[in-house]
Design a protein around this motif. Structure first.
Motif, PDB file in Angstrom:
ATOM      1  N   SER A   1      -5.908   7.851  26.739  1.00  0.00           N
ATOM      2  CA  SER A   1      -5.088   8.708  25.885  1.00  0.00           C
ATOM      3  C   SER A   1      -3.742   8.049  25.574  1.00  0.00           C
ATOM      4  O   SER A   1      -3.246   8.134  24.440  1.00  0.00           O
ATOM      5  CB  SER A   1      -4.884  10.059  26.568  1.00  0.00           C
ATOM      6  N   PHE A   2      -3.155   7.382  26.547  1.00  0.00           N
ATOM      7  CA  PHE A   2      -1.895   6.657  26.332  1.00  0.00           C
ATOM      8  C   PHE A   2      -2.075   5.572  25.270  1.00  0.00           C
ATOM      9  O   PHE A   2      -1.262   5.446  24.348  1.00  0.00           O
ATOM     10  CB  PHE A   2      -1.393   6.073  27.658  1.00  0.00           C
ATOM     11  N   VAL A   3      -3.137   4.794  25.365  1.00  0.00           N
ATOM     12  CA  VAL A   3      -3.392   3.728  24.395  1.00  0.00           C
ATOM     13  C   VAL A   3      -3.616   4.331  23.009  1.00  0.00           C
ATOM     14  O   VAL A   3      -3.102   3.832  22.001  1.00  0.00           O
ATOM     15  CB  VAL A   3      -4.569   2.829  24.831  1.00  0.00           C
ATOM     16  N   LYS A   4      -4.336   5.422  22.949  1.00  0.00           N
ATOM     17  CA  LYS A   4      -4.580   6.094  21.665  1.00  0.00           C
ATOM     18  C   LYS A   4      -3.258   6.554  21.036  1.00  0.00           C
ATOM     19  O   LYS A   4      -3.059   6.403  19.838  1.00  0.00           O
ATOM     20  CB  LYS A   4      -5.513   7.288  21.883  1.00  0.00           C
ATOM     21  N   ARG A   5      -2.362   7.094  21.857  1.00  0.00           N
ATOM     22  CA  ARG A   5      -1.061   7.553  21.352  1.00  0.00           C
ATOM     23  C   ARG A   5      -0.243   6.400  20.771  1.00  0.00           C
ATOM     24  O   ARG A   5       0.303   6.502  19.688  1.00  0.00           O
ATOM     25  CB  ARG A   5      -0.232   8.188  22.476  1.00  0.00           C
ATOM     26  N   ILE A   6      -0.138   5.328  21.530  1.00  0.00           N
ATOM     27  CA  ILE A   6       0.673   4.186  21.099  1.00  0.00           C
ATOM     28  C   ILE A   6       0.046   3.525  19.871  1.00  0.00           C
ATOM     29  O   ILE A   6       0.740   3.118  18.940  1.00  0.00           O
ATOM     30  CB  ILE A   6       0.829   3.156  22.235  1.00  0.00           C
ATOM     31  N   CYS A   7      -1.268   3.417  19.872  1.00  0.00           N
ATOM     32  CA  CYS A   7      -1.979   2.677  18.826  1.00  0.00           C
ATOM     33  C   CYS A   7      -2.453   3.567  17.688  1.00  0.00           C
ATOM     34  O   CYS A   7      -3.478   3.312  17.068  1.00  0.00           O
ATOM     35  CB  CYS A   7      -3.155   1.915  19.441  1.00  0.00           C
ATOM     36  N   SER A   8      -1.682   4.586  17.383  1.00  0.00           N
ATOM     37  CA  SER A   8      -2.063   5.501  16.306  1.00  0.00           C
ATOM     38  C   SER A   8      -1.880   4.885  14.923  1.00  0.00           C
ATOM     39  O   SER A   8      -2.370   5.411  13.936  1.00  0.00           O
ATOM     40  CB  SER A   8      -1.261   6.800  16.406  1.00  0.00           C
ATOM     41  N   ASP A   9      -1.161   3.755  14.860  1.00  0.00           N
ATOM     42  CA  ASP A   9      -1.001   3.040  13.592  1.00  0.00           C
ATOM     43  C   ASP A   9      -0.924   1.541  13.881  1.00  0.00           C
ATOM     44  O   ASP A   9      -0.874   1.122  15.031  1.00  0.00           O
ATOM     45  CB  ASP A   9       0.238   3.531  12.824  1.00  0.00           C
ATOM     46  N   ASP A  10      -0.927   0.739  12.816  1.00  0.00           N
ATOM     47  CA  ASP A  10      -0.917  -0.721  12.979  1.00  0.00           C
ATOM     48  C   ASP A  10       0.347  -1.203  13.682  1.00  0.00           C
ATOM     49  O   ASP A  10       0.307  -2.156  14.466  1.00  0.00           O
ATOM     50  CB  ASP A  10      -1.065  -1.417  11.628  1.00  0.00           C
ATOM     51  N   MET A  11       1.470  -0.560  13.424  1.00  0.00           N
ATOM     52  CA  MET A  11       2.717  -0.962  14.058  1.00  0.00           C
ATOM     53  C   MET A  11       2.625  -0.804  15.579  1.00  0.00           C
ATOM     54  O   MET A  11       3.043  -1.675  16.337  1.00  0.00           O
ATOM     55  CB  MET A  11       3.882  -0.122  13.521  1.00  0.00           C
ATOM     56  N   GLY A  12       2.062   0.291  16.024  1.00  0.00           N
ATOM     57  CA  GLY A  12       1.883   0.526  17.453  1.00  0.00           C
ATOM     58  C   GLY A  12       0.905  -0.455  18.068  1.00  0.00           C
ATOM     59  O   GLY A  12       1.131  -0.972  19.171  1.00  0.00           O
ATOM     60  N   LYS A  13      -0.184  -0.727  17.353  1.00  0.00           N
ATOM     61  CA  LYS A  13      -1.177  -1.681  17.848  1.00  0.00           C
ATOM     62  C   LYS A  13      -0.563  -3.063  18.036  1.00  0.00           C
ATOM     63  O   LYS A  13      -0.760  -3.714  19.053  1.00  0.00           O
ATOM     64  CB  LYS A  13      -2.372  -1.766  16.896  1.00  0.00           C
TER      65      LYS A  13
ATOM     66  N   THR B   1       0.896  10.718  33.968  1.00  0.00           N
ATOM     67  CA  THR B   1       0.146  11.339  32.881  1.00  0.00           C
ATOM     68  C   THR B   1       0.202  10.443  31.652  1.00  0.00           C
ATOM     69  O   THR B   1       1.041   9.543  31.561  1.00  0.00           O
ATOM     70  CB  THR B   1       0.727  12.717  32.513  1.00  0.00           C
ATOM     71  N   ASP B   2      -0.673  10.716  30.696  1.00  0.00           N
ATOM     72  CA  ASP B   2      -0.683   9.921  29.472  1.00  0.00           C
ATOM     73  C   ASP B   2       0.663   9.969  28.764  1.00  0.00           C
ATOM     74  O   ASP B   2       1.153   8.961  28.268  1.00  0.00           O
ATOM     75  CB  ASP B   2      -1.820  10.352  28.549  1.00  0.00           C
ATOM     76  N   SER B   3       1.304  11.127  28.737  1.00  0.00           N
ATOM     77  CA  SER B   3       2.598  11.230  28.057  1.00  0.00           C
ATOM     78  C   SER B   3       3.689  10.491  28.817  1.00  0.00           C
ATOM     79  O   SER B   3       4.578   9.889  28.200  1.00  0.00           O
ATOM     80  CB  SER B   3       2.985  12.685  27.806  1.00  0.00           C
ATOM     81  N   GLN B   4       3.651  10.501  30.146  1.00  0.00           N
ATOM     82  CA  GLN B   4       4.638   9.748  30.925  1.00  0.00           C
ATOM     83  C   GLN B   4       4.480   8.246  30.678  1.00  0.00           C
ATOM     84  O   GLN B   4       5.472   7.532  30.500  1.00  0.00           O
ATOM     85  CB  GLN B   4       4.487  10.035  32.417  1.00  0.00           C
ATOM     86  N   ILE B   5       3.246   7.772  30.655  1.00  0.00           N
ATOM     87  CA  ILE B   5       3.002   6.356  30.414  1.00  0.00           C
ATOM     88  C   ILE B   5       3.429   5.998  28.994  1.00  0.00           C
ATOM     89  O   ILE B   5       4.116   4.991  28.771  1.00  0.00           O
ATOM     90  CB  ILE B   5       1.522   5.993  30.641  1.00  0.00           C
ATOM     91  N   SER B   6       3.057   6.829  28.018  1.00  0.00           N
ATOM     92  CA  SER B   6       3.422   6.580  26.619  1.00  0.00           C
ATOM     93  C   SER B   6       4.944   6.516  26.452  1.00  0.00           C
ATOM     94  O   SER B   6       5.466   5.603  25.811  1.00  0.00           O
ATOM     95  CB  SER B   6       2.892   7.681  25.702  1.00  0.00           C
TER      96      SER B   6
END
Length: 130
Positions: A61-73, A118-123
């Motif tokens: 879930s953390f990776v999904k949050r960060i990588c929601s767009d190309d900039m995050g990826k 949690t995913d939000s803490q890691i994000s």
């Protein structure tokens, strides 16, 4: 470590980690290696190993949050290529650190209580460093 722990750890290594790494690649667009300090998980009983699924879900879930767009990826790919997991029986040891392209997480999955990020803490933590 008894036979039951050895079997469960081997099953996770052979089946769950490759599938989990594939999910991370799907979300991030690049390979992210998952490294588990097995000695810290198998030193107790099967319980910490069985809780790894919860940690994997939060990491996905953390990776999904960060990588929601190309900039995050792109930002994540520049800073993180490995996730290293360590287990501790001491709740005070629970921490996370992003250093040298490795996100190191120390979790406490040993006793009746459960403590991990949690995913939000890691994000929130990683996003500030990207």
């Amino acid at each position: 470590m008894g036979l039951a722990e050895k079997r469960l750890a081997e099953s996770i290594k052979v089946e769950k980690i490759p599938a989990f790494e594939a999910k991370l690649k799907d979300k991030a667009g690049y390979d992210i290696k998952v490294d588990v300090d097995w000695n810290t998980f198998t030193a107790y009983d099967e319980y910490p190993l069985s809780r790894l699924d919860i940690v994997f879900d939060d990491l996905e879930s953390f990776v999904k949050r960060i990588c929601s767009d190309d900039m995050g990826k792109e930002a994540l790919q520049e800073k993180m290529s490995t996730i290293h997991l360590t287990n501790s029986d001491n709740n005070d040891d629970v921490k996370m650190e992003l250093k040298d392209n490795t996100l190191s997480l120390t979790v406490q999955l040993v006793q009746g209580s459960f403590s991990s990020q949690t995913d939000s803490q890691i994000s929130d933590y990683v996003e500030k460093l990207l």
